[in-house]
Design a protein around this motif. Structure first.
Motif, mmCIF file in Angstrom:
data_model
loop_
_atom_site.group_PDB
_atom_site.id
_atom_site.type_symbol
_atom_site.label_atom_id
_atom_site.label_comp_id
_atom_site.label_asym_id
_atom_site.label_seq_id
_atom_site.Cartn_x
_atom_site.Cartn_y
_atom_site.Cartn_z
ATOM 1 N N TYR A 233 0.864 -1.174 0.000
ATOM 2 C CA TYR A 233 0.000 0.000 0.000
ATOM 3 C C TYR A 233 0.908 1.235 0.000
ATOM 4 C CZ TYR A 233 -3.952 -2.969 1.314
ATOM 5 O OH TYR A 233 -4.929 -3.937 1.341
ATOM 6 N N THR A 234 0.481 2.293 -0.674
ATOM 7 C CA THR A 234 1.290 3.512 -0.723
ATOM 8 C C THR A 234 0.644 4.615 0.112
ATOM 9 O OG1 THR A 234 0.193 4.191 -2.766
ATOM 10 C CG2 THR A 234 2.280 3.026 -2.991
ATOM 11 N N PHE A 235 1.496 5.401 0.757
ATOM 12 C CA PHE A 235 1.059 6.498 1.606
ATOM 13 C C PHE A 235 1.834 7.751 1.215
ATOM 14 C CE2 PHE A 235 0.427 2.633 3.931
ATOM 15 C CZ PHE A 235 -0.750 2.809 4.643
ATOM 16 N N LYS A 236 1.150 8.889 1.256
ATOM 17 C CA LYS A 236 1.831 10.158 0.995
ATOM 18 C C LYS A 236 1.953 10.925 2.301
ATOM 19 C CE LYS A 236 -2.408 12.415 -0.508
ATOM 20 N NZ LYS A 236 -3.077 13.122 -1.584
ATOM 21 N N LEU A 237 2.989 11.742 2.382
ATOM 22 C CA LEU A 237 3.230 12.537 3.580
ATOM 23 C C LEU A 237 2.157 13.610 3.686
ATOM 24 C CD1 LEU A 237 5.116 13.035 5.984
ATOM 25 C CD2 LEU A 237 6.406 14.588 4.527
ATOM 26 N N ASN A 238 1.439 13.601 4.802
ATOM 27 C CA ASN A 238 0.357 14.555 5.021
ATOM 28 C C ASN A 238 0.812 15.728 5.878
ATOM 29 O OD1 ASN A 238 -2.430 15.380 4.839
ATOM 30 N ND2 ASN A 238 -2.655 14.744 6.955
ATOM 31 N N LYS A 239 1.627 15.422 6.910
ATOM 32 C CA LYS A 239 2.066 16.451 7.839
ATOM 33 C C LYS A 239 3.321 15.954 8.543
ATOM 34 C CE LYS A 239 0.355 17.839 12.265
ATOM 35 N NZ LYS A 239 -0.791 18.020 13.137
ATOM 36 N N ALA A 240 4.196 16.871 8.922
ATOM 37 C CA ALA A 240 5.402 16.507 9.666
ATOM 38 C C ALA A 240 5.616 17.505 10.792
ATOM 39 C CB ALA A 240 6.609 16.484 8.745
ATOM 40 N N THR A 241 5.934 16.980 11.990
ATOM 41 C CA THR A 241 6.318 17.816 13.112
ATOM 42 C C THR A 241 7.784 17.515 13.401
ATOM 43 O OG1 THR A 241 5.733 16.189 14.812
ATOM 44 C CG2 THR A 241 3.971 17.669 14.064
ATOM 45 N N THR A 242 8.330 18.080 14.447
ATOM 46 C CA THR A 242 9.736 17.818 14.767
ATOM 47 C C THR A 242 9.961 16.375 15.194
ATOM 48 O OG1 THR A 242 9.382 18.625 17.008
ATOM 49 C CG2 THR A 242 10.245 20.201 15.400
ATOM 50 N N THR A 243 8.923 15.683 15.667
ATOM 51 C CA THR A 243 9.097 14.313 16.161
ATOM 52 C C THR A 243 8.373 13.252 15.345
ATOM 53 O OG1 THR A 243 7.218 14.561 17.655
ATOM 54 C CG2 THR A 243 9.407 15.076 18.546
ATOM 55 N N THR A 244 7.346 13.632 14.599
ATOM 56 C CA THR A 244 6.490 12.646 13.941
ATOM 57 C C THR A 244 6.144 13.057 12.517
ATOM 58 O OG1 THR A 244 5.481 12.210 16.103
ATOM 59 C CG2 THR A 244 4.337 11.340 14.192
ATOM 60 N N LYS A 245 6.066 12.032 11.628
ATOM 61 C CA LYS A 245 5.573 12.236 10.268
ATOM 62 C C LYS A 245 4.254 11.472 10.149
ATOM 63 C CE LYS A 245 10.101 12.780 8.131
ATOM 64 N NZ LYS A 245 11.039 12.245 7.145
ATOM 65 N N TYR A 246 3.254 12.136 9.596
ATOM 66 C CA TYR A 246 1.926 11.565 9.451
ATOM 67 C C TYR A 246 1.667 11.273 7.974
ATOM 68 C CZ TYR A 246 1.469 13.453 14.135
ATOM 69 O OH TYR A 246 1.664 13.731 15.466
ATOM 70 N N TRP A 247 1.434 10.009 7.658
ATOM 71 C CA TRP A 247 1.249 9.560 6.290
ATOM 72 C C TRP A 247 -0.197 9.126 6.099
ATOM 73 C CZ3 TRP A 247 5.661 9.630 3.202
ATOM 74 C CH2 TRP A 247 6.884 9.769 3.884
ATOM 75 N N ILE A 248 -0.788 9.447 4.934
ATOM 76 C CA ILE A 248 -2.143 9.011 4.616
ATOM 77 C C ILE A 248 -2.110 8.189 3.335
ATOM 78 C CG2 ILE A 248 -3.284 10.928 5.792
ATOM 79 C CD1 ILE A 248 -3.622 12.301 3.055
ATOM 80 N N CYS A 249 -3.073 7.293 3.210
ATOM 81 C CA CYS A 249 -3.144 6.438 2.020
ATOM 82 C C CYS A 249 -3.328 7.307 0.787
ATOM 83 C CB CYS A 249 -4.305 5.451 2.172
ATOM 84 S SG CYS A 249 -4.379 4.264 0.819
ATOM 85 N N ALA B 166 -9.236 5.281 4.913
ATOM 86 C CA ALA B 166 -8.983 5.746 6.288
ATOM 87 C C ALA B 166 -7.629 5.312 6.851
ATOM 88 C CB ALA B 166 -10.093 5.243 7.205
ATOM 89 N N ALA B 167 -6.861 4.521 6.114
ATOM 90 C CA ALA B 167 -5.593 3.998 6.633
ATOM 91 C C ALA B 167 -4.541 5.097 6.736
ATOM 92 C CB ALA B 167 -5.092 2.868 5.753
ATOM 93 N N LYS B 168 -3.819 5.083 7.850
ATOM 94 C CA LYS B 168 -2.759 6.066 8.101
ATOM 95 C C LYS B 168 -1.571 5.374 8.756
ATOM 96 C CE LYS B 168 -5.988 9.861 8.959
ATOM 97 N NZ LYS B 168 -7.223 9.213 8.579
ATOM 98 N N VAL B 169 -0.403 5.981 8.632
ATOM 99 C CA VAL B 169 0.816 5.477 9.260
ATOM 100 C C VAL B 169 1.533 6.655 9.903
ATOM 101 C CG1 VAL B 169 3.085 4.442 8.813
ATOM 102 C CG2 VAL B 169 1.081 3.540 7.662
ATOM 103 N N HIS B 170 2.112 6.421 11.075
ATOM 104 C CA HIS B 170 2.919 7.441 11.744
ATOM 105 C C HIS B 170 4.340 6.906 11.846
ATOM 106 C CE1 HIS B 170 -0.867 8.923 14.100
ATOM 107 N NE2 HIS B 170 -1.014 8.994 12.793
ATOM 108 N N THR B 171 5.316 7.735 11.473
ATOM 109 C CA THR B 171 6.728 7.388 11.635
ATOM 110 C C THR B 171 7.387 8.471 12.485
ATOM 111 O OG1 THR B 171 7.408 8.543 9.605
ATOM 112 C CG2 THR B 171 6.878 6.191 9.404
#
Length: 86
Positions: free
Chosen positions: A36-52, A58-63
């Motif tokens: 599955y592919t996710f695009k970067l939705n938002k980034a903070t200093t500690t976390t990147k929020y990815w959405i499908c 509704a699938a999301k990934v946090h790195t």
């Protein structure tokens, strides 16, 4: 107690998808997890929020900031997109 923590940690790692990264045709970062592919939705200093990449999924990934998987949220409403990854 430490033994239980080690077992729980290894179970979580076993269930976590292997992730990798590619660039889109426009040069934007894409995260790949279980075909599955996710695009970067938002980034903070500690976390990147990815959405499908599929609209209305509704699938999301946090790195973390070093691109290590922190958590996976929600379920996909579609099949994997293996043909996009070729």
């Amino acid at each position: 107690m430490a033994e239980a923590f080690v077992i729980l940690t290894s179970e979580i790692q076993a269930k976590s998808p292997a992730i990798s990264f590619i660039n889109s045709n426009k040069g934007k970062p894409l995260l790949i997890a279980d075909d599955y592919t996710f695009k970067l939705n938002k980034a903070t200093t500690t976390t990147k929020y990815w959405i499908c990449t599929i609209k209305d999924c509704a699938a999301k990934v946090h790195t973390d900031s070093n691109n290590r998987l922190m958590k996976s949220v929600g379920n996909h409403s579609h099949l994997p997109e293996k043909e996009k990854l070729v």
